[in-house]
Write an enzyme that holds these catalytic residues in place. Structure first.
Site, PDB file in Angstrom:
ATOM      1  CB  VAL A 117      -6.448  29.865 -48.320  1.00  0.00           C
ATOM      2  CG1 VAL A 117      -6.659  28.431 -48.715  1.00  0.00           C
ATOM      3  CG2 VAL A 117      -7.534  30.342 -47.378  1.00  0.00           C
ATOM      4  CG  ASP A 118      -2.824  24.710 -45.560  1.00  0.00           C
ATOM      5  OD1 ASP A 118      -3.318  24.732 -44.425  1.00  0.00           O
ATOM      6  OD2 ASP A 118      -2.177  23.747 -46.010  1.00  0.00           O
TER       7      ASP A 118
HETATM    8  N1  AR6 Z   1      -8.694  33.971 -47.736  1.00  0.00           N
HETATM    9  C1  AR6 Z   1      -9.386  33.480 -48.772  1.00  0.00           C
HETATM   10  N2  AR6 Z   1      -8.811  32.987 -49.876  1.00  0.00           N
HETATM   11  C2  AR6 Z   1      -7.460  33.004 -49.939  1.00  0.00           C
HETATM   12  C3  AR6 Z   1      -6.646  33.514 -48.902  1.00  0.00           C
HETATM   13  C4  AR6 Z   1      -7.334  34.010 -47.750  1.00  0.00           C
HETATM   14  N3  AR6 Z   1      -6.672  34.501 -46.694  1.00  0.00           N
HETATM   15  N4  AR6 Z   1      -5.349  33.386 -49.278  1.00  0.00           N
HETATM   16  C5  AR6 Z   1      -5.348  32.844 -50.508  1.00  0.00           C
HETATM   17  N5  AR6 Z   1      -6.617  32.625 -50.936  1.00  0.00           N
HETATM   18  P1  AR6 Z   1      -4.173  28.120 -52.551  1.00  0.00           P
HETATM   19  P2  AR6 Z   1      -4.729  25.435 -53.654  1.00  0.00           P
HETATM   20  C6  AR6 Z   1      -7.118  32.055 -52.195  1.00  0.00           C
HETATM   21  O1  AR6 Z   1      -2.885  28.202 -53.280  1.00  0.00           O
HETATM   22  O2  AR6 Z   1      -4.610  25.958 -55.034  1.00  0.00           O
HETATM   23  C7  AR6 Z   1      -1.093  25.269 -49.964  1.00  0.00           C
HETATM   24  O3  AR6 Z   1       0.286  25.377 -49.837  1.00  0.00           O
HETATM   25  C8  AR6 Z   1      -6.267  32.192 -53.437  1.00  0.00           C
HETATM   26  O4  AR6 Z   1      -6.482  33.443 -54.061  1.00  0.00           O
HETATM   27  O5  AR6 Z   1      -4.235  28.571 -51.139  1.00  0.00           O
HETATM   28  O6  AR6 Z   1      -5.903  24.562 -53.314  1.00  0.00           O
HETATM   29  C9  AR6 Z   1      -1.639  23.956 -49.398  1.00  0.00           C
HETATM   30  O7  AR6 Z   1      -0.873  23.498 -48.306  1.00  0.00           O
HETATM   31  C10 AR6 Z   1      -6.791  31.047 -54.288  1.00  0.00           C
HETATM   32  O8  AR6 Z   1      -7.873  31.491 -55.102  1.00  0.00           O
HETATM   33  O9  AR6 Z   1      -4.748  26.599 -52.521  1.00  0.00           O
HETATM   34  C11 AR6 Z   1      -1.555  23.026 -50.560  1.00  0.00           C
HETATM   35  O10 AR6 Z   1      -0.282  22.428 -50.652  1.00  0.00           O
HETATM   36  C12 AR6 Z   1      -7.372  30.043 -53.287  1.00  0.00           C
HETATM   37  O11 AR6 Z   1      -7.248  30.670 -52.005  1.00  0.00           O
HETATM   38  C13 AR6 Z   1      -1.795  23.925 -51.750  1.00  0.00           C
HETATM   39  O12 AR6 Z   1      -1.441  25.233 -51.341  1.00  0.00           O
HETATM   40  C14 AR6 Z   1      -6.656  28.730 -53.245  1.00  0.00           C
HETATM   41  O13 AR6 Z   1      -5.251  28.929 -53.398  1.00  0.00           O
HETATM   42  C15 AR6 Z   1      -3.247  23.947 -52.152  1.00  0.00           C
HETATM   43  O14 AR6 Z   1      -3.394  24.687 -53.330  1.00  0.00           O
END
Ligand code: AR6
Length: 171
Positions: free
Chosen positions: A34-35
C-alpha cells in the site's frame, strides 16, 4: 458496532477522505504494498515531504505516526504510521499495532478530520496474522471513537480477499 466505523473493499488511493493512512516503514522511504501504491498515486511531493520529516526527526518509530500532504491523491492528507513486523507474537506486536492505530487517530483528532481511511496495517509484508490484526484494529478504533468526537468516521479499506471477509464478518 459503532455506526462511525465502516468497511470497504478496494484501493485506498482512490478514496476522497480527509486523510488516508499509509502502512509505512520507519525510514519513510516508500516501499511495496500500500505504501508503494500511495507514493505512486500521490506523486513525488510525498517523497519530498517524507524526506523533510526524516531530516527533522529521523523518521517514524514503530507505533507512531506522522502527517504529510496528499499530493495528487483525492485524499487531503496522508497519515503515515509504522506497524510492527510479526515475530511470532512475543515481541509486543499486538500493543505496537494498537499504538499505530491510536497514533494515527490522534493526528486525525488533532486536525478535526471528518473521515479517515485505514488499510490493514502490518498484514502484508510485515506478516501480522490477519484475524488478530482485524480484532486489534476494530477494538482500537472503536475505543477511540467512543472517547472522542474526531474523527467522525473511520473506513477500513480492505484490499485482499481474506481481510475483506474478516472485516465484513466483524462489522
Ligand atoms: N489499498 C488498500 N490496501 C492495500 C493496497 C491498496 N492499494 N495495496 C495493498 N494493500 P503492506 P505492511 C493491503 O505489505 O504489512 C511496505 O513496503 C494489503 O493487502 O502494504 O504494514 C512498507 O514500505 C495488506 O492487507 O504493509 C513497509 O516496509 C495491507 O495493505 C512494509 O511494506 C498491508 O500490506 C509494511 O508492511
Amino acid at each position: 458496532m459503532p455506526a462511525r466505523m465502516d468497511v470497504m473493499v478496494g484501493d485506498i488511493t482512490e478514496l476522497s477522505a480527509d486523510a488516508i493512512v499509509n502502512a509505512a516503514n520507519s525510514a519513510l522511504m516508500g516501499g511495496g504494498g500500500v505504501d508503494g501504491a500511495i507514493h505512486r498515486a500521490a506523486g513525488p511531493v510525498l517523497a519530498q515531504a517524507c524526506a523533510e520529516i526524516r531530516r527533522r526527526q529521523g523518521g517514524c518509530p514503530v507505533g507512531a505516526a506522522v502527517l504529510t500532504v496528499g499530493g495528487n491523491l483525492p485524499a487531503g492528507a496522508v497519515i503515515h504510521t509504522v506497524g510492527p513486523v510479526w515475530h511470532g507474537g512475543g515481541s509486543n506486536e499486538a500493543e505496537l499495532l494498537r499504538q499505530a492505530y491510536r497514533s494515527s487517530l490522534a493526528i486525525a483528532r488533532d486536525k478535526q478530520m471528518h473521515l479517515v481511511a485505514f488499510p490493514n496495517i502490518s498484514t502484508g509484508v510485515y506478516g501480522f496474522p490477519k484475524e488478530l490484526a482485524a480484532d486489534i484494529a476494530i477494538a482500537a478504533v472503536g475505543e477511540f471513537l467512543a472517547r472522542y468526537s474526531w474523527p467522525e468516521r473511520v473506513i477500513f479499506v480492505c484490499f485482499d480477499r481474506e481481510n475483506a471477509r474478516l472485516y465484513q464478518a466483524r462489522l
